[in-house]
Write an enzyme that holds these catalytic residues in place. Sequence first.
Site, mmCIF file in Angstrom:
data_model
loop_
_atom_site.group_PDB
_atom_site.id
_atom_site.type_symbol
_atom_site.label_atom_id
_atom_site.label_comp_id
_atom_site.label_asym_id
_atom_site.label_seq_id
_atom_site.Cartn_x
_atom_site.Cartn_y
_atom_site.Cartn_z
ATOM 1 N N TRP A 157 -6.485 1.128 -1.123
ATOM 2 C CA TRP A 157 -5.656 1.358 -1.962
ATOM 3 C C TRP A 157 -5.772 2.196 -2.948
ATOM 4 O O TRP A 157 -6.604 2.549 -4.195
ATOM 5 C CB TRP A 157 -5.328 0.115 -3.090
ATOM 6 C CG TRP A 157 -4.733 0.266 -4.077
ATOM 7 C CD1 TRP A 157 -2.882 -0.228 -4.260
ATOM 8 C CD2 TRP A 157 -3.948 0.828 -5.755
ATOM 9 N NE1 TRP A 157 -2.361 0.629 -5.356
ATOM 10 C CE2 TRP A 157 -3.440 0.750 -6.169
ATOM 11 C CE3 TRP A 157 -5.100 0.649 -6.260
ATOM 12 C CZ2 TRP A 157 -2.515 0.978 -7.710
ATOM 13 C CZ3 TRP A 157 -5.203 1.631 -7.912
ATOM 14 C CH2 TRP A 157 -4.032 1.612 -7.729
ATOM 15 N N ARG A 176 -2.734 -11.018 -6.495
ATOM 16 C CA ARG A 176 -1.355 -10.814 -7.177
ATOM 17 C C ARG A 176 -0.149 -11.556 -7.486
ATOM 18 O O ARG A 176 0.762 -11.741 -7.895
ATOM 19 C CB ARG A 176 -0.956 -9.475 -6.495
ATOM 20 C CG ARG A 176 0.095 -7.905 -8.098
ATOM 21 C CD ARG A 176 1.024 -7.002 -7.653
ATOM 22 N NE ARG A 176 1.633 -6.341 -8.514
ATOM 23 C CZ ARG A 176 2.432 -6.010 -9.092
ATOM 24 N NH1 ARG A 176 3.554 -5.692 -7.234
ATOM 25 N NH2 ARG A 176 2.963 -5.028 -9.635
ATOM 26 N N ASP A 215 8.619 -3.478 0.235
ATOM 27 C CA ASP A 215 7.052 -3.629 -0.897
ATOM 28 C C ASP A 215 6.775 -5.019 0.297
ATOM 29 O O ASP A 215 7.497 -5.635 0.207
ATOM 30 C CB ASP A 215 7.570 -3.454 -2.174
ATOM 31 C CG ASP A 215 6.128 -3.361 -2.634
ATOM 32 O OD1 ASP A 215 4.964 -3.155 -1.850
ATOM 33 O OD2 ASP A 215 6.538 -2.894 -3.860
ATOM 34 N N MET A 216 5.521 -5.140 0.173
ATOM 35 C CA MET A 216 4.225 -5.655 0.564
ATOM 36 C C MET A 216 3.605 -5.794 0.328
ATOM 37 O O MET A 216 2.318 -5.402 0.326
ATOM 38 C CB MET A 216 4.780 -5.870 2.312
ATOM 39 C CG MET A 216 4.728 -7.362 3.052
ATOM 40 S SD MET A 216 2.333 -7.431 2.950
ATOM 41 C CE MET A 216 2.835 -8.752 3.820
ATOM 42 N N CYS A 251 7.228 0.098 2.197
ATOM 43 C CA CYS A 251 6.024 0.264 0.926
ATOM 44 C C CYS A 251 4.521 -0.825 1.022
ATOM 45 O O CYS A 251 5.626 -2.166 1.314
ATOM 46 C CB CYS A 251 6.813 0.554 -0.069
ATOM 47 S SG CYS A 251 5.394 0.191 -1.905
ATOM 48 N N ASP A 292 -0.129 4.303 -3.767
ATOM 49 C CA ASP A 292 0.948 4.082 -5.626
ATOM 50 C C ASP A 292 -0.355 5.399 -6.240
ATOM 51 O O ASP A 292 -0.649 5.655 -8.068
ATOM 52 C CB ASP A 292 -0.163 2.855 -6.240
ATOM 53 C CG ASP A 292 0.839 1.740 -5.813
ATOM 54 O OD1 ASP A 292 2.014 2.114 -5.650
ATOM 55 O OD2 ASP A 292 0.689 0.528 -5.489
HETATM 56 C C1 DGJ Z 1 3.586 -1.496 -5.868
HETATM 57 C C2 DGJ Z 1 4.200 -0.218 -5.071
HETATM 58 O O1 DGJ Z 1 3.758 0.771 -4.479
HETATM 59 C C3 DGJ Z 1 4.485 -0.025 -7.018
HETATM 60 O O2 DGJ Z 1 5.028 1.599 -6.916
HETATM 61 C C4 DGJ Z 1 5.776 -0.549 -7.331
HETATM 62 O O3 DGJ Z 1 6.911 -0.601 -6.761
HETATM 63 C C5 DGJ Z 1 4.616 -2.271 -7.740
HETATM 64 N N1 DGJ Z 1 4.196 -2.412 -6.133
HETATM 65 C C6 DGJ Z 1 6.420 -2.507 -8.191
HETATM 66 O O4 DGJ Z 1 5.460 -3.696 -7.917
#
Ligand code: DGJ
Length: 748
Positions: free
Chosen positions: A195, A461, A496-497, A544, A566
């Site tokens: 990450w 999370r 997202d995931m 994402c 990120d």
């Molecule tokens: C992870 C993503 O990579 C971020 O850009 C953002 O969308 C957050 N999640 C939001 O929870």
Amino acid sequence: MGGISVGGISGAADISHDEAAGTWLLRMRSTAYAFGLAGDGTAVRHLYWGPRVPPQAVAGLLAGARADQPRERYRSWALERPDEYVPWGGIRFDEPSLKVEYADGTRAIEWRYAGQRISRDRGAVTLELDLADVAYDLTVTLAYRVYDGFDVLERWATLRNTGQRDPIVVRQAHAANWWLPPRDRWRLRYLHGGWGAETQIAEAVPGPGKFVLESRRGTTSHQFNPWFSLDPGTATEESGEVWSGELAWSGSWKLVCEQTSAGRLHVGGGWNEFDWSQRLAPGQSLVLPSFAGLHTTGGFGAASREWHAWQRARVLGRGDRTGLVTPRWHAEPAARPAPVADEPALRPVLYNSWEATSFAVSQDGQERLAETAARIGVECFVVDDGWFRGRDHDHAGLGDWTVDQAKFPRGLGPLVKRVGELGMTFGIWVEPEMVNPDSDLYRAHPDWVYHFGNRTRSEHRNQLVLNLARPDVADYLYQSLDRLLSGDDIRFVKWDMNRPFSEPGWPAEAGRDPERAWVEHVRTLYAIIDALRAAHPGVDFESCSGGGGRIDLGILGRVEQVWTSDNTDAWDRVAIQEGFTQAYAPSVMMAWVTDSPNYLTGRRLPLSFRFHVAMAGSLGIGADLIQWTEADEAEAAGLIAEYKQIRPVVQGGRLYRLASTAAGPLGAHQYVAADGAEAVVLAWWGPGQCEPGRPRLRLAGLEDGARYADPATGAAHWGAELARDGLELPAGASDFGSVLVRLVRQDG
Ligand code: DGJ
């Protein structure tokens, strides 16, 4: 040569079959690939993958392959068997492509060639070759597809239970297996990370044994990406033989690079068989993901350019918008049609609210951001996390996809309207595969998440993973998202995931094959996105996964772009982007300009540097614009206008990585327009240089005899001069200095 041949258009891909010899030759733009039958049709042996050869060459290759017999009895243990697709059965000890178990407990495959079909469709030629088990109802179809104008070969396999009574359990099923030619030494390049540090380039020397790259996380992963490059250790950015492959799968995957005991190297890959098996019912088919490969003699740069051009022309966002997907989420389309060929639309300049407002989104706050975003030239305004019920922090709300009335008293409508009035399209963030235990959805359906009855449901999370293999979950998600997209004028979805799988149980299926969820989750994910795209053709998607955890050919077929990382620190991004562009097109690489100091690293960087790094891909802004000064706004507006000017070249051109920060303080990319009429150079200086002077960058991909002018200064140079002596970069070589140079070919 007698036989069947499809192709024949000048410069086009073709596939020819010599029936008498039992061989196939697949020819691409400048490369070729061949294989043939052996053992009276009981085996398919790899013959060739390299520069383009005439059909007559195949007979010699086959003779060579057949001559490769053990000289005496015990050497048969080291017998070289380059099986195109390795069935587990017989005297085989290398990594299998396919392992099954029949109803009577037999676990070995013995198959025989059962026919072939070659067809041409939409500028692509496809070969399907059938192999049928000699005693059981299993047919395996090996598919090969080559494309006019490209050196990419796409492969996959389809498994069919042709019986009427018994199921077949599939225990390992790879998409394809690639044999490399004999060489003294190999170098494997791959992408690893974590990450905030995705797509870092790593190298290894694969010796005897296996080198395994994989994800067991249920998603593509930040840790490894399903891409590889192999060369004899001599390739450079601009020269040398390179073989490269990428797998189209967004769940757990595995690539095995193995040097067999006979000294040959092969790479098999596909679904990760760890904890997975799948029952194939009578009459059922399983279409395995595709695994694409290419060969070039032009080094790492040429390999990347080939991937980029092919992805743009044949992969990106080609997701099934035809409405073929049925509500029975696991239905397979009857065939995998060749994707339509076209050049994708340019990506808009995007604004995303995440780093500015986190969960504290509101009608007023977003409107104020939107007003500044519009002033500086943003084209698509995206509200990230925090807009839905219960989502004031990351402990609640996922699963309940309705608007938070406290934040948006009259729904999203007024904000969407305002964004439209400001001349931008509106986008929204979702994370559909997830649920917070603190949500109405989880309270109503605690059995919808992956779990084992008596085991902890490990949160990550503060969230759990929904079991998309369940049709009721798939229906719920499709309906929630369809409702969202049908209400307001939403044109962009960031999907997202944010966590990997754990406790991947499915108690309701105990005794059947709940382990199939590893694969069915991803197939359903694809089916839901395909169905949404078919129902809402004006909506673009971004993939994402907590940054760049889901970037692969499979998801790229269903989205227009991906979130790269990120980590938005522009200096860190230089290395992330260098790795990313090895495998994937710059146009899909979403890169935001964010605030300084960076929220993650604390590093302070000039606004121009942050822009020049983000301009190397698809430009976005992720800063808290409310805090910007008038001077910041003016500088940003100028840089965005400049980006719009160079955008067709960056997003649709050929990328030459001129300098790498892995080797020195300077990193540089050059992009050359598809028609060669324009070039763009972006250069970035890192910290700690010692009097670098005014370096010269030798440019690539230009015509020696053409003149190129810099519209900003009027200076003009011959292509030959730029290639040999280089372009003298304007002053600016200080810590975190950067430059953008545009060169326009002067015709006539
Ligand atoms: C992870 C993503 O990579 C971020 O850009 C953002 O969308 C957050 N999640 C939001 O929870």
